[in-house]
Design a protein around this motif. Structure first.
Motif, PDB file in Angstrom:
ATOM      1  N   THR A  76      11.169  11.979   1.564  1.00 51.35           N
ATOM      2  CA  THR A  76      12.215  11.253   2.286  1.00 51.35           C
ATOM      3  C   THR A  76      11.569  10.277   3.270  1.00 51.35           C
ATOM      4  OG1 THR A  76      12.283  12.978   3.978  1.00 51.35           O
ATOM      5  CG2 THR A  76      13.835  13.191   2.145  1.00 51.35           C
ATOM      6  N   GLY A  77      12.393   9.619   4.049  1.00 45.82           N
ATOM      7  CA  GLY A  77      11.880   8.721   5.078  1.00 45.82           C
ATOM      8  C   GLY A  77      11.742   7.291   4.608  1.00 45.82           C
ATOM      9  N   PRO A  78      11.074   6.454   5.404  1.00 46.23           N
ATOM     10  CA  PRO A  78      10.966   5.015   5.119  1.00 46.23           C
ATOM     11  C   PRO A  78      10.365   4.711   3.750  1.00 46.23           C
ATOM     12  CG  PRO A  78      10.214   5.497   7.351  1.00 46.23           C
ATOM     13  CD  PRO A  78      10.429   6.818   6.688  1.00 46.23           C
ATOM     14  N   SER A  79       9.355   5.468   3.344  1.00 52.83           N
ATOM     15  CA  SER A  79       8.712   5.187   2.061  1.00 52.83           C
ATOM     16  C   SER A  79       9.689   5.354   0.904  1.00 52.83           C
ATOM     17  CB  SER A  79       7.502   6.115   1.861  1.00 52.83           C
ATOM     18  OG  SER A  79       6.905   5.893   0.602  1.00 52.83           O
ATOM     19  N   ALA A  80      10.469   6.450   0.934  1.00 55.52           N
ATOM     20  CA  ALA A  80      11.433   6.693  -0.138  1.00 55.52           C
ATOM     21  C   ALA A  80      12.553   5.658  -0.127  1.00 55.52           C
ATOM     22  CB  ALA A  80      12.003   8.104   0.002  1.00 55.52           C
ATOM     23  N   TRP A  81      13.064   5.333   1.082  1.00 53.37           N
ATOM     24  CA  TRP A  81      14.152   4.360   1.156  1.00 53.37           C
ATOM     25  C   TRP A  81      13.682   2.965   0.739  1.00 53.37           C
ATOM     26  CZ3 TRP A  81      18.916   5.714   1.149  1.00 53.37           C
ATOM     27  CH2 TRP A  81      19.316   6.923   1.720  1.00 53.37           C
ATOM     28  N   ARG A  82      12.404   2.666   0.988  1.00 58.04           N
ATOM     29  CA  ARG A  82      11.889   1.341   0.631  1.00 58.04           C
ATOM     30  C   ARG A  82      11.910   1.116  -0.880  1.00 58.04           C
ATOM     31  NH1 ARG A  82       6.112  -0.309   3.016  1.00 58.04           N
ATOM     32  NH2 ARG A  82       5.546   1.583   1.895  1.00 58.04           N
ATOM     33  N   PRO A  98       0.839  -1.204   0.000  1.00 54.45           N
ATOM     34  CA  PRO A  98       0.000   0.000   0.000  1.00 54.45           C
ATOM     35  C   PRO A  98       0.871   1.250   0.000  1.00 54.45           C
ATOM     36  CG  PRO A  98      -0.717  -1.534   1.690  1.00 54.45           C
ATOM     37  CD  PRO A  98       0.602  -2.046   1.178  1.00 54.45           C
ATOM     38  N   ASP A  99       0.468   2.226  -0.788  1.00 51.11           N
ATOM     39  CA  ASP A  99       1.238   3.461  -0.873  1.00 51.11           C
ATOM     40  C   ASP A  99       1.022   4.295   0.383  1.00 51.11           C
ATOM     41  OD1 ASP A  99       2.617   5.692  -1.638  1.00 51.11           O
ATOM     42  OD2 ASP A  99       0.957   6.515  -2.807  1.00 51.11           O
ATOM     43  N   ASP A 100       2.114   4.547   1.130  1.00 53.02           N
ATOM     44  CA  ASP A 100       1.990   5.356   2.334  1.00 53.02           C
ATOM     45  C   ASP A 100       2.941   6.550   2.305  1.00 53.02           C
ATOM     46  OD1 ASP A 100       4.386   4.110   2.548  1.00 53.02           O
ATOM     47  OD2 ASP A 100       4.023   3.205   4.501  1.00 53.02           O
ATOM     48  N   GLY A 101       3.467   6.835   1.135  1.00 54.85           N
ATOM     49  CA  GLY A 101       4.442   7.915   1.037  1.00 54.85           C
ATOM     50  C   GLY A 101       3.801   9.230   0.650  1.00 54.85           C
ATOM     51  N   MET A 102       4.245  10.284   1.270  1.00 49.98           N
ATOM     52  CA  MET A 102       3.769  11.620   0.933  1.00 49.98           C
ATOM     53  C   MET A 102       4.977  12.545   0.849  1.00 49.98           C
ATOM     54  SD  MET A 102       0.508  11.662   0.542  1.00 49.98           S
ATOM     55  CE  MET A 102       0.117  13.396   0.707  1.00 49.98           C
ATOM     56  N   CYS A 103       4.969  13.406  -0.161  1.00 48.22           N
ATOM     57  CA  CYS A 103       6.030  14.401  -0.236  1.00 48.22           C
ATOM     58  C   CYS A 103       5.650  15.586   0.639  1.00 48.22           C
ATOM     59  CB  CYS A 103       6.271  14.837  -1.672  1.00 48.22           C
ATOM     60  SG  CYS A 103       4.782  15.211  -2.591  1.00 48.22           S
ATOM     61  N   ARG A 104       6.635  16.302   1.132  1.00 46.55           N
ATOM     62  CA  ARG A 104       6.400  17.347   2.123  1.00 46.55           C
ATOM     63  C   ARG A 104       6.091  18.687   1.484  1.00 46.55           C
ATOM     64  NH1 ARG A 104       9.653  20.931   4.622  1.00 46.55           N
ATOM     65  NH2 ARG A 104      11.504  20.143   3.576  1.00 46.55           N
ATOM     66  N   LEU A 105       6.576  18.914   0.257  1.00 47.88           N
ATOM     67  CA  LEU A 105       6.406  20.217  -0.373  1.00 47.88           C
ATOM     68  C   LEU A 105       5.182  20.250  -1.268  1.00 47.88           C
ATOM     69  CD1 LEU A 105      10.093  20.989  -1.404  1.00 47.88           C
ATOM     70  CD2 LEU A 105       8.925  21.565   0.706  1.00 47.88           C
ATOM     71  N   VAL A 112       6.197   4.808  -5.899  1.00 48.27           N
ATOM     72  CA  VAL A 112       6.781   6.060  -5.434  1.00 48.27           C
ATOM     73  C   VAL A 112       5.657   6.984  -4.974  1.00 48.27           C
ATOM     74  CG1 VAL A 112       8.135   8.082  -6.102  1.00 48.27           C
ATOM     75  CG2 VAL A 112       8.759   5.808  -6.970  1.00 48.27           C
ATOM     76  N   GLY A 113       5.748   7.477  -3.739  1.00 48.02           N
ATOM     77  CA  GLY A 113       4.650   8.230  -3.146  1.00 48.02           C
ATOM     78  C   GLY A 113       4.617   9.704  -3.460  1.00 48.02           C
ATOM     79  N   CYS A 114       5.538  10.194  -4.254  1.00 41.08           N
ATOM     80  CA  CYS A 114       5.599  11.609  -4.638  1.00 41.08           C
ATOM     81  C   CYS A 114       5.351  11.700  -6.130  1.00 41.08           C
ATOM     82  CB  CYS A 114       6.972  12.168  -4.281  1.00 41.08           C
ATOM     83  SG  CYS A 114       7.433  13.681  -5.129  1.00 41.08           S
TER      84      CYS A 114
END
Length: 454
Positions: free
Chosen positions: A203-209, A110-117, A370-372
């Protein structure tokens, strides 16, 4: 009183002596100023003695591993030929618009990544903006046109392509990539000039995964000496692409969000790329690999229809393509950047090719996770570009392993040229920003050591 008489008396001898002293002082000052002015005219005399300033001092020299071109030549043709032409080519209407699936379910988790900007979202093109010819369905070759080249060993790679080359844009899926490129209903056009590849805060776990899955499940993170050449190539291509993406993030980084100040992040460039020489070497390898694919398809790309409805811009695009792939300096300096005929040798060549093709398709599928949005856009474009390079260099139908005339989609050519431009920019950035980043880190390390020993 005696001192006053010696310095302020009225005798002529004392006055003459004072005049002589003042004349000497004035002469000395004039000589000093003349010397200083002359030294400013020739600053290289003192600088050139320092080893780090010598123009021929290079960290990466000799042949790029597994390629047919050295670092010096790669830098030279990039600076003088590739980079200036590619920078102009990717701004033309034909190469500016990329067709992509932005809304995809991740097939793995499941996609759990969010970009901050906020600006990491992608600005899509309204239908009225992108070229009218792009809206028309592309032609497809009939089975009767698929004329195979006979008499070649099953696993052999041909260094040449059909001289008839371009036969119209194809609607045919790339066997190296996961996306269904023919499903136009789920795809949207994006203006790449309005959505540059840069730092997004993803960044964070989602990006590194994402990168962990790419390396762990599909190609080894640290290739061993016993590994076959083909698997090493796959690893180096992915590592080089990873390095290139890191360079772009570091070169266009949000330094101060409150003032919207963007610039170079030399710490990030050093920590993610320059600190690891293999990553720089793999960047050069990927650059030359993609360059070889583009030059191998030069006849096809020269004959292709760059039709956007803007005659003047389309003629300019055609001219730039010719200037790029038929440049005398490029052809003479590095005629064969990478020799693909060395791969897939031996009886297990076809099976090995299918295995690596499957692994690359998995890597392509991971881009949907990719969540972004902006990261996903450039990830999918560059992976498609790399898949197109693999398709050009190792074209076969996946069944009988007989070479066929090259068939490319419009989107594949757009991805290939934009990827080559991204890699060209990365190589140039490493050369221009690298020395400053490394000096900065050396100064910080020296300062830290000095504080610890004091």
């Amino acid at each position: 009183m005696a001192k006053e008489e010696k310095t302020g008396g009225g005798d002529g001898g004392g006055l003459a002596r004072r005049r002589w002293v003042w004349a000497a002082v004035v002469a000395a000052v004039a000589l000093f100023l003349a010397t200083a002015a002359s030294s400013r005219s020739f600053p290289s005399l003192s600088i050139s003695k320092k080893p780090c300033q010598c123009p021929d001092t290079r960290r990466y020299t000799g042949m790029v591993e597994d390629c047919c071109c050295d670092y010096e030549t790669a830098d030279s043709i990039n600076d003088e030929v590739l980079h200036p032409i590619l920078q102009e080519l990717v701004t033309t209407p034909f190469f500016r618009y990329f067709k992509v699936k932005l809304w995809c379910d991740c097939p793995f988790w499941p996609d759990d990544g969010m970009c901050r900007l906020r600006d990491c979202t992608v600005c899509e093109c309204p239908e009225s903006e992108f070229p009218e010819p792009f809206k028309k369905p592309s032609s497809a070759l009939s089975a009767d046109d698929m004329v195979c080249q006979e008499g070649k060993p099953q696993a052999a790679v041909d260094r040449t392509l059909d001289s008839k080359a371009f036969r119209g844009w194809m609607e045919i899926d790339n066997p190296w990539t996961y996306d269904d490129e023919t499903d136009n209903a789920e795809m949207t056009y994006v203006n790449l000039q309005l959505n540059p590849e840069r730092y997004t805060g993803y960044t964070g776990p989602s990006a590194w995964r994402i990168w962990d899955a790419v390396y762990r499940e599909n190609c080894p993170k640290y290739p061993s000496e016993e590994m076959c050449q083909e698997k090493k190539v796959l690893y180096k291509l992915i590592s080089g692409l990873h390095s290139s993406i890191s360079v772009h993030i570091a070169s266009d980084y949000l330094l101060d969000e409150s003032t919207d100040l963007w610039g170079h992040n030399l710490h990030l460039l050093y920590d993610r790329v320059l600190k690891y020489p293999d990553r720089v070497r793999n960047l050069y390898f990927t650059f030359l690999f993609v360059l070889r694919a583009a030059t191998k398809a030069a006849n096809y790309l020269e004959q292709a229809e760059y039709n956007t409805g803007n005659t003047q811009e389309d003629l300019k695009t055609q001219s730039l393509v010719r200037q790029l792939f038929y440049n005398p300096k490029l052809l003479s300096a590095c005629p064969l950047p990478f020799d693909e005929a060395k791969l897939w040798q031996g009886g297990n060549g076809p099976e090995l090719k299918q295995q690596i093709q499957k692994q690359f398709r998995n890597i392509s599928a991971i881009m949907d996770c990719v969540g972004c949005e902006k990261c996903r856009l450039w990830g999918k474009l560059q992976v498609l570009g790399l898949g197109t390079a693999l398709k050009i260099l190792f074209s076969d139908d996946g069944q009988n392993y007989l070479d066929q005339p090259l068939q490319l989609q419009r989107n594949e050519v757009i991805a290939l040229v934009n990827l080559l431009n991204r890699l060209s920019e990365s190589v140039k950035c490493v050369n221009e920003m690298g020395p400053s980043a490394e000096k900065m880190m050396e100064a910080e390390i020296s300062s830290t050591v000095g504080k610890q020993t004091s």
